[in-house]
Design an enzyme around this catalytic site. Structure first.
Site, mmCIF file in Angstrom:
data_model
loop_
_atom_site.group_PDB
_atom_site.id
_atom_site.type_symbol
_atom_site.label_atom_id
_atom_site.label_comp_id
_atom_site.label_asym_id
_atom_site.label_seq_id
_atom_site.Cartn_x
_atom_site.Cartn_y
_atom_site.Cartn_z
ATOM 1 N N HIS A 23 44.579 -18.396 -52.498
ATOM 2 C CA HIS A 23 43.728 -17.892 -51.429
ATOM 3 C C HIS A 23 42.331 -18.510 -51.482
ATOM 4 O O HIS A 23 41.729 -18.790 -50.447
ATOM 5 C CB HIS A 23 43.620 -16.365 -51.524
ATOM 6 C CG HIS A 23 42.838 -15.752 -50.412
ATOM 7 N ND1 HIS A 23 43.366 -15.514 -49.166
ATOM 8 C CD2 HIS A 23 41.547 -15.342 -50.342
ATOM 9 C CE1 HIS A 23 42.439 -14.985 -48.392
ATOM 10 N NE2 HIS A 23 41.326 -14.860 -49.078
ATOM 11 N N TYR A 60 42.830 -23.127 -52.176
ATOM 12 C CA TYR A 60 43.607 -23.941 -51.223
ATOM 13 C C TYR A 60 44.340 -25.068 -51.949
ATOM 14 O O TYR A 60 44.487 -26.179 -51.434
ATOM 15 C CB TYR A 60 42.695 -24.524 -50.139
ATOM 16 C CG TYR A 60 42.153 -23.514 -49.145
ATOM 17 C CD1 TYR A 60 41.908 -23.863 -47.826
ATOM 18 C CD2 TYR A 60 41.889 -22.203 -49.507
ATOM 19 C CE1 TYR A 60 41.410 -22.954 -46.908
ATOM 20 C CE2 TYR A 60 41.396 -21.283 -48.612
ATOM 21 C CZ TYR A 60 41.164 -21.659 -47.320
ATOM 22 O OH TYR A 60 40.677 -20.754 -46.407
ATOM 23 N N HIS A 89 43.777 -11.309 -43.489
ATOM 24 C CA HIS A 89 43.813 -10.215 -44.466
ATOM 25 C C HIS A 89 45.218 -9.621 -44.424
ATOM 26 O O HIS A 89 45.406 -8.409 -44.289
ATOM 27 C CB HIS A 89 42.735 -9.170 -44.157
ATOM 28 C CG HIS A 89 41.926 -8.795 -45.362
ATOM 29 N ND1 HIS A 89 41.697 -7.510 -45.747
ATOM 30 C CD2 HIS A 89 41.299 -9.568 -46.284
ATOM 31 C CE1 HIS A 89 40.955 -7.486 -46.851
ATOM 32 N NE2 HIS A 89 40.698 -8.728 -47.189
ATOM 33 N N ARG A 127 30.662 -10.548 -42.482
ATOM 34 C CA ARG A 127 29.674 -11.008 -43.472
ATOM 35 C C ARG A 127 29.645 -12.530 -43.576
ATOM 36 O O ARG A 127 28.597 -13.117 -43.844
ATOM 37 C CB ARG A 127 29.946 -10.373 -44.845
ATOM 38 C CG ARG A 127 29.611 -8.898 -44.898
ATOM 39 C CD ARG A 127 29.569 -8.383 -46.328
ATOM 40 N NE ARG A 127 30.800 -8.656 -47.057
ATOM 41 C CZ ARG A 127 31.920 -7.960 -46.956
ATOM 42 N NH1 ARG A 127 31.986 -6.915 -46.145
ATOM 43 N NH2 ARG A 127 32.989 -8.281 -47.667
ATOM 44 N N ASP A 128 30.779 -13.188 -43.381
ATOM 45 C CA ASP A 128 30.789 -14.657 -43.348
ATOM 46 C C ASP A 128 29.858 -15.171 -42.252
ATOM 47 O O ASP A 128 29.114 -16.141 -42.449
ATOM 48 C CB ASP A 128 32.204 -15.184 -43.078
ATOM 49 C CG ASP A 128 33.032 -15.316 -44.351
ATOM 50 O OD1 ASP A 128 32.438 -15.359 -45.442
ATOM 51 O OD2 ASP A 128 34.264 -15.371 -44.245
ATOM 52 N N ASP A 183 27.966 -14.286 -48.886
ATOM 53 C CA ASP A 183 28.533 -12.942 -48.888
ATOM 54 C C ASP A 183 29.503 -12.806 -50.055
ATOM 55 O O ASP A 183 29.976 -13.807 -50.609
ATOM 56 C CB ASP A 183 29.263 -12.652 -47.577
ATOM 57 C CG ASP A 183 30.618 -13.337 -47.507
ATOM 58 O OD1 ASP A 183 30.639 -14.585 -47.553
ATOM 59 O OD2 ASP A 183 31.638 -12.641 -47.435
ATOM 60 N N SER A 216 34.824 -5.316 -54.149
ATOM 61 C CA SER A 216 34.162 -4.235 -53.419
ATOM 62 C C SER A 216 33.406 -4.824 -52.228
ATOM 63 O O SER A 216 32.813 -5.897 -52.319
ATOM 64 C CB SER A 216 33.170 -3.507 -54.328
ATOM 65 O OG SER A 216 33.848 -2.757 -55.310
#
Length: 749
Positions: free
Chosen positions: A55, A58, A104, A125-126, A278, A323
């Site tokens: 993930h 890559y 996700h 957040r990205d 982030d 988190s």
């Protein structure tokens, strides 16, 4: 248990370590020892395991993804390309737009609400980390069979999670898709996208430069949720026994994220940060190593200063925790006090956890003892690179030879009418309003178009009416038949959807969802799809600004259909000139743009009527797609069309049904010469759209299409309260509406 320090690791080379349990291969573990010249500490092993996961690294896909940078030239609009949190494009008037789509998937199967909610939080957040204010979200979704009991578990939870998080943030959800197919039964796809807006001078990058600059962690406290989360979950297949990994799924708090967004934007406004990242997949492991790797020096972090929700967490768990609602900023010493003041104002916890150093290593300490001493690039950017074997599947030829042309067609007008009703009421073609009504599409007041329109549009300047559009598309059935063509069809459809609203396509992001890369059949599908997408982007002139790869979407030996999802971003100078899908004016003329052929491989008709998947998907002509886009944009800008709808899944009859129901007006259709009614209604030939033209504009519209060489046929008129195909059948809008709108609520009741 005593602390495993760097010094201790150097003295105890033979201590057994759980590298296998953390998802590492034997040769990967050996490589880590080679890089460090010793065995890793427990904390270092934790960092490498999450950062070298499929993930995050890559490792199976990057050899193929290189094409996006090598083949496709950046256009004049591109400001930031592949490699950052998200791509950025220039949309004019001094504005820049950043956008991205991510997956996700695995967390959303295990814990649908939190998996989907934190997917939205992560992509937002990205976008925030690039310096932009998030302005809208989109969500392409795939679920198992609509009537399967587990779909009733997964779908409502996912939809509630997306709506719950996005609505609380005050972000309109303007687009996406919902597709049902048994191949996604144990592996639903929850892809989330976000659009953000900023001025050119406000772009921020993820890098830690300047020795002495402080590393500040701010946002929520770090907890035990999401340890190993998406980074490990999304790097292995599920066993057929089903969900069993709930603790690995992150828990979201949208109100905390809203505070984090406003706090960060105020910090940006005062120009207090030198770099920012982030915390998403791989948590602190990712943020610290990527910031240091992209910077000019090293970094020292005091891990015991990290604010915790759970005081029992070990250093390894703190480094691996995913988190939510956390950011990491690099701040010059003279700005630290003001940075902390702003965080306090917004009730956001902020802690100086380290600083940028002169050296070249990422060093992490726990109560004064060193537990990490690594070259940051080896963690963040120099993970394994696999050249996985791939080969055309042995079954591919037989699948393509099983042509949909042999399937029984309706024998008479009554059967044709009955199949139209079956199509528009099938789960994939039925109205998704039960789902989309749970999303706030118009919060902030700048949404101009939202689902079920062809693309979502938001206004980004209230004085000039400048706006941006986004559409996401992907057809796994087409890609199963031919991954190269299927990826190009996804690109073409998203491009066409944006153009149909009057917006000019600028750039793309993608989310490439596939099965296990350890299966040569799957790797062939992936290699072909990425090649197709890169070739397609080159021809259309739409650079890839970034994206996401999601592999291991399979249960046991059963992989999903290859599902490349493509998001196209477009710009529209004046949102008041956008084109909706609704036929709203009686007497307007209906025109079909493009060529219609007998193309039914992978079609909605073959699926709904015959439960068949075989043959070849529709042919792609990207030159024609570009021409069609130019005509649609010009016609919209110059007021020549009042409605436009692309033709894709379900063909002409699906598009006409949707446009009629959206506008509350019927249509009388005439089958053009050279076509039979069945092909006219159900073919899924690409490069087509249906438009409604005011009678006063008919001559000008035809002249434009003729001059540009685009085939166009007048096929009817907006009229009455039924959809009528002359000489075949008539279906009242009331009957169509009931068929179209009742399916999803009945399935999910």
């Amino acid at each position: 248990m005593s602390l495993d320090t760097v010094e201790h690791a150097a003295k105890t080379p033979d201590v057994g370590q759980p590298w296998k349990e953390l998802g590492l291969k034997e040769d990967e573990y050996a490589r880590i020892r080679e890089i460090l010249g010793r065995r890793p500490t427990g904390a270092e092993l934790a960092m490498y395991s999450v950062m070298w996961s499929e993930h995050c690294s890559y490792k199976s896909s990057k050899v193929h993804l290189k094409q996006f940078g090598e083949k496709v030239p950046e256009n004049d609009a591109m400001l930031v390309g592949i490699g950052e949190n998200a791509g950025v494009v220039d949309v004019g008037q001094g504005y820049a737009v950043t956008f991205k789509v991510e997956s996700h998937n695995h967390p959303s199967y295990i814990e649908p609400y939190q998996g989907a909610a934190t997917g939205v939080g992560g992509i937002v957040r990205d976008i925030l980390a690039m310096g932009a204010r998030p302005v809208a979200v989109v969500d392409p979704l795939r679920f198992g069979a609509a009537d399967h009991p587990d779909t009733k578990r997964v779908l409502p939870g996912v939809v509630a999670g997306i709506g719950g998080y996005g609505n609380c943030l005050g972000l309109p959800n303007i687009g996406g898709e919902v597709v049902f197919d048994a191949c996604y039964q144990g592996n639903p796809l929850v892809n989330a996208g976000c659009i953000g807006v900023m001025k050119h001078e406000d772009i921020h990058l993820a890098q830690a430069s300047g020795p002495g600059n402080k590393v500040i962690l701010y946002g929520a406290r770090t907890g035990g949720d999401g340890i190993g989360g998406v980074s490990v979950l999304a790097s292995e297949t599920f066993e057929s026994t089903g969900p069993a990994k709930r603790p690995a799924v992150q828990v979201g708090d949208p109100f905390q994220e809203k505070l984090l967004i406003e706090c960060t934007l105020e910090i940006f406004k005062e120009k207090l940060v030198a770099g920012i990242q982030d915390l998403g997949g791989a948590g602190l492991s990712c943020a610290t190593s990527e910031l240091a790797s992209a910077g000019s020096g090293g970094m020292r972090v005091e891990l015991d200063t990290v604010p915790l929700r759970d005081s029992s967490l070990s250093p390894e768990e703190i480094l691996m925790s995913e988190s939510q609602e956390r950011m990491c900023a690099i701040v010059e010493p003279q700005h630290v006090d003001r940075f902390l003041e702003i965080c306090e104002k917004w009730d956001v916890i902020a802690t100086v956890i380290g600083e940028v150093t002169e050296g070249s290593q990422l060093e992490i300490f726990w109560h004064g003892e060193q537990i990490v001493d690594v070259p940051p690039r080896s963690v963040a950017h120099e993970g394994p690179t696999y050249h996985r074997p791939f080969a055309r599947p042995s079954w591919q030829d037989a699948l393509q030879a099983d042509d949909a042309g042999k399937l029984a067609r309706p024998a008479n007008a009554a059967e044709l009418r009955e199949q139209v009703l079956r199509l528009v009421s099938s789960p994939n073609q039925a109205s998704k309003s039960w789902i989309t009504d749970q999303y706030d599409r118009f919060v902030q007041g700048n949404t101009v178009l939202a689902m079920p329109e062809d693309a979502g549009i938001v206004r980004i300047d209230e004085e000039t009416n400048l706006g941006v559009a986004m559409a996401t598309d992907g057809n796994g059935r087409y890609a199963k038949l031919d991954p190269y063509t299927g990826a190009q069809l996804a690109l073409a459809e998203a491009y066409r959807n944006v153009a149909a609203t009057g917006a000019k396509p600028l750039a793309i992001s993608d989310c490439l969802n596939f099965g296990s890369p350890e299966d040569p059949d799957v790797m062939w599908q992936f290699a072909e799809a990425t090649r197709g997408l890169a070739d397609g982007c080159l021809e259309l002139g739409t650079p890839v600004t970034g994206g996401n790869v999601s592999l291991y979407n399979q249960t046991g030996d059963t992989a999903i259909h290859p599902t490349p999802v493509v998001a196209v971003l477009g710009v529209i100078d004046d949102v008041t000139r956008r084109t909706p899908v609704a036929f709203a004016e009686e007497g307007q003329l209906l025109y079909l743009l493009g060529d219609t052929h007998e193309e039914f491989g992978g079609s909605a008709w073959s699926e709904v009527v015959h439960q068949h998947l075989g043959g070849l998907p529709p042919k792609v002509d990207l030159g024609r797609e570009k021409l069609l886009g130019e005509i649609l944009i010009s016609a919209s800008r110059d007021g020549m069309v009042d409605a436009a709808h692309d033709l894709s899944d379900g063909g002409l009859i699906q598009a006409v049904t949707e446009s009629c129901l959206r506008g509350g007006k019927g249509a009388r259709l005439v089958v053009p010469d050279g076509l039979d009614a069945f092909t006219f209604l159900f073919s899924e030939s690409a490069g087509r759209a249906v438009v409604s033209v005011p009678r006063s504009e008919e001559l000008r519209f035809n002249d434009m299409c003729g001059a540009r060489g685009l085939p166009v046929a007048r096929i009817g008129v907006v009229d009455g309260d039924a959809v009528e195909v002359q000489g075949e059948f008539s279906i009242p809008l009331t009957e169509l509406r009931t068929a179209h709108e009742a399916t999803i609520p009945a399935l999910l009741a």
